[in-house]
Design a protein around this motif. Structure first.
Motif, short mmCIF file in Angstrom:
data_model
loop_
_atom_site.label_atom_id
_atom_site.label_comp_id
_atom_site.label_asym_id
_atom_site.label_seq_id
_atom_site.Cartn_x
_atom_site.Cartn_y
_atom_site.Cartn_z
N LYS A 87 5.69 32.59 5.39
CA LYS A 87 5.34 31.72 6.53
C LYS A 87 6.35 30.58 6.69
CE LYS A 87 0.50 32.71 7.03
NZ LYS A 87 -0.08 33.50 5.99
N GLY A 88 7.48 30.66 6.01
CA GLY A 88 8.52 29.66 6.15
C GLY A 88 8.40 28.54 5.14
N VAL A 89 9.03 27.40 5.48
CA VAL A 89 9.04 26.24 4.58
C VAL A 89 7.66 25.58 4.57
CG1 VAL A 89 11.52 25.86 4.81
CG2 VAL A 89 9.94 24.77 6.43
N PRO A 90 7.37 24.79 3.53
CA PRO A 90 6.04 24.18 3.42
C PRO A 90 5.70 23.11 4.47
CG PRO A 90 7.14 24.23 1.28
CD PRO A 90 8.15 24.63 2.31
N VAL A 91 6.72 22.45 5.06
CA VAL A 91 6.42 21.37 6.00
C VAL A 91 5.56 21.87 7.16
CG1 VAL A 91 8.48 21.63 7.49
CG2 VAL A 91 7.42 19.39 7.22
N ARG A 92 4.63 21.02 7.59
CA ARG A 92 3.81 21.31 8.77
C ARG A 92 3.93 20.10 9.69
NH1 ARG A 92 4.55 25.40 6.96
NH2 ARG A 92 3.11 27.06 6.36
N TYR A 93 4.77 20.25 10.71
CA TYR A 93 5.06 19.13 11.60
C TYR A 93 3.80 18.61 12.28
CZ TYR A 93 9.90 20.52 10.87
OH TYR A 93 11.10 20.84 10.30
N GLU A 94 2.91 19.52 12.67
CA GLU A 94 1.68 19.08 13.34
C GLU A 94 0.81 18.25 12.40
OE1 GLU A 94 0.93 22.95 11.33
OE2 GLU A 94 2.52 22.27 12.66
N ALA A 95 0.86 18.54 11.10
CA ALA A 95 0.10 17.77 10.13
C ALA A 95 0.73 16.39 9.92
CB ALA A 95 0.00 18.52 8.80
N ILE A 96 2.05 16.33 9.89
CA ILE A 96 2.73 15.03 9.78
C ILE A 96 2.41 14.19 11.01
CG2 ILE A 96 4.99 13.88 9.76
CD1 ILE A 96 5.99 16.17 7.96
N ASP A 97 2.44 14.81 12.17
CA ASP A 97 2.11 14.12 13.41
C ASP A 97 0.69 13.55 13.35
OD1 ASP A 97 2.73 13.30 16.12
OD2 ASP A 97 1.45 14.94 16.81
N TRP A 99 0.85 -1.19 0.00
CA TRP A 99 0.00 0.00 0.00
C TRP A 99 0.89 1.24 0.00
CZ3 TRP A 99 -5.43 -0.60 0.79
CH2 TRP A 99 -5.83 -1.92 1.04
N VAL A 100 0.35 2.35 -0.50
CA VAL A 100 1.01 3.65 -0.41
C VAL A 100 0.12 4.56 0.43
CG1 VAL A 100 1.74 5.72 -1.68
CG2 VAL A 100 2.27 3.43 -2.58
N ALA A 101 0.71 5.23 1.41
CA ALA A 101 -0.01 6.18 2.26
C ALA A 101 0.33 7.59 1.81
CB ALA A 101 0.35 5.99 3.72
N ASN A 102 -0.64 8.26 1.17
CA ASN A 102 -0.51 9.67 0.82
C ASN A 102 -0.88 10.47 2.07
OD1 ASN A 102 0.05 9.06 -1.90
ND2 ASN A 102 -2.09 9.16 -2.49
N MET A 103 0.09 11.13 2.69
CA MET A 103 -0.15 11.89 3.93
C MET A 103 0.00 13.38 3.64
SD MET A 103 1.84 9.55 6.78
CE MET A 103 3.45 10.17 6.32
N ILE A 104 -1.01 14.16 3.95
CA ILE A 104 -0.95 15.60 3.69
C ILE A 104 -0.21 16.26 4.85
CG2 ILE A 104 -2.25 17.68 3.09
CD1 ILE A 104 -2.65 15.31 1.14
N GLY A 105 1.05 16.64 4.58
CA GLY A 105 1.91 17.17 5.63
C GLY A 105 2.65 18.44 5.26
N GLN A 106 2.24 19.07 4.18
CA GLN A 106 2.87 20.34 3.85
C GLN A 106 1.85 21.30 3.27
OE1 GLN A 106 5.74 18.60 0.83
NE2 GLN A 106 5.23 20.49 -0.24
N ARG A 107 2.00 22.58 3.64
CA ARG A 107 1.13 23.65 3.15
C ARG A 107 1.79 24.23 1.91
NH1 ARG A 107 -3.67 25.23 4.18
NH2 ARG A 107 -3.44 25.34 6.43
N GLY A 108 1.15 24.01 0.77
CA GLY A 108 1.70 24.52 -0.49
C GLY A 108 2.99 23.81 -0.87
N THR A 109 3.75 24.46 -1.76
CA THR A 109 4.97 23.84 -2.26
C THR A 109 6.17 24.77 -2.21
OG1 THR A 109 4.45 24.52 -4.52
CG2 THR A 109 3.75 22.30 -3.85
N ARG A 110 5.97 26.02 -1.83
CA ARG A 110 7.07 26.99 -1.86
C ARG A 110 7.37 27.57 -0.49
NH1 ARG A 110 6.89 26.63 -6.91
NH2 ARG A 110 6.30 27.85 -8.63
#
Length: 162
Positions: free
Chosen positions: A93-103, A78-89
């Motif tokens: 507001k800083g880098v796209p990664v959102r640690y709370e979303a990855i969590d 299986w592949v898990a598509n996890m939404i963990g970044q806001r936008g791509t650039r």
């Protein structure tokens, strides 16, 4: 305490036996065209097709930061598509990664992985184009998956763990 297994290689070709889930981080704007997703798309069309449909119909589903979509690509894979970044650039507001979303996504992933009796395989999620740092991501994986008895392998293309 259980730990993450680190290995050199390609996260799209986990070599262990049994049911496997390849987990990776996606953005929240429907973009699929750079980074690890290209390796996934070279092997299977289903994760991209499912992600794009999920995004297109987002008014009627759970698509958004912290959400997870499991896509079966082979009998035991299986592949898990996890939404963990806001936008791509990177922007004001800083880098796209959102640690709370990855969590949140890892938290949501744990139960289906346990039900499947699967191991989890991934690149260093959130640390490529999303701009995250491994010292921030690794403890989330340990807390949400490893401490629950889920075997996790992280794949590095080059020299191994840093």
């Amino acid at each position: 305490m259980p730990e993450i297994t680190y290995t050199r290689g390609d996260a799209t070709t986990p070599s262990v036996k049994g049911v496997k889930v390849i987990a990776h981080v996606c953005n929240d704007i429907g973009g699929w065209g750079k980074g690890f997703v290209l390796a996934l798309s070279r092997r299977w069309p289903e994760p991209e097709t499912a992600y794009r449909a999920w995004h297109r119909d987002r008014a009627n589903n759970d698509f958004g930061l912290g959400a997870v979509q499991l896509v079966q690509v082979e009998r035991y894979l299986w592949v898990a598509n996890m939404i963990g970044q806001r936008g791509t650039r990177t922007g004001s507001k800083g880098v796209p990664v959102r640690y709370e979303a990855i969590d949140a996504a890892l938290e949501r992933l744990a139960e289906p992985v346990r039900e499947l009796g699967a191991s989890v395989h991934m690149p260093r999620i959130g640390c490529g184009l999303a701009g995250g740092t491994w010292p921030r991501v690794e403890p989330l994986i340990v807390e949400r998956l490893v401490r629950r008895g889920i075997a996790v392998t992280v794949y590095d293309q080059g020299e191994g763990p840093s």
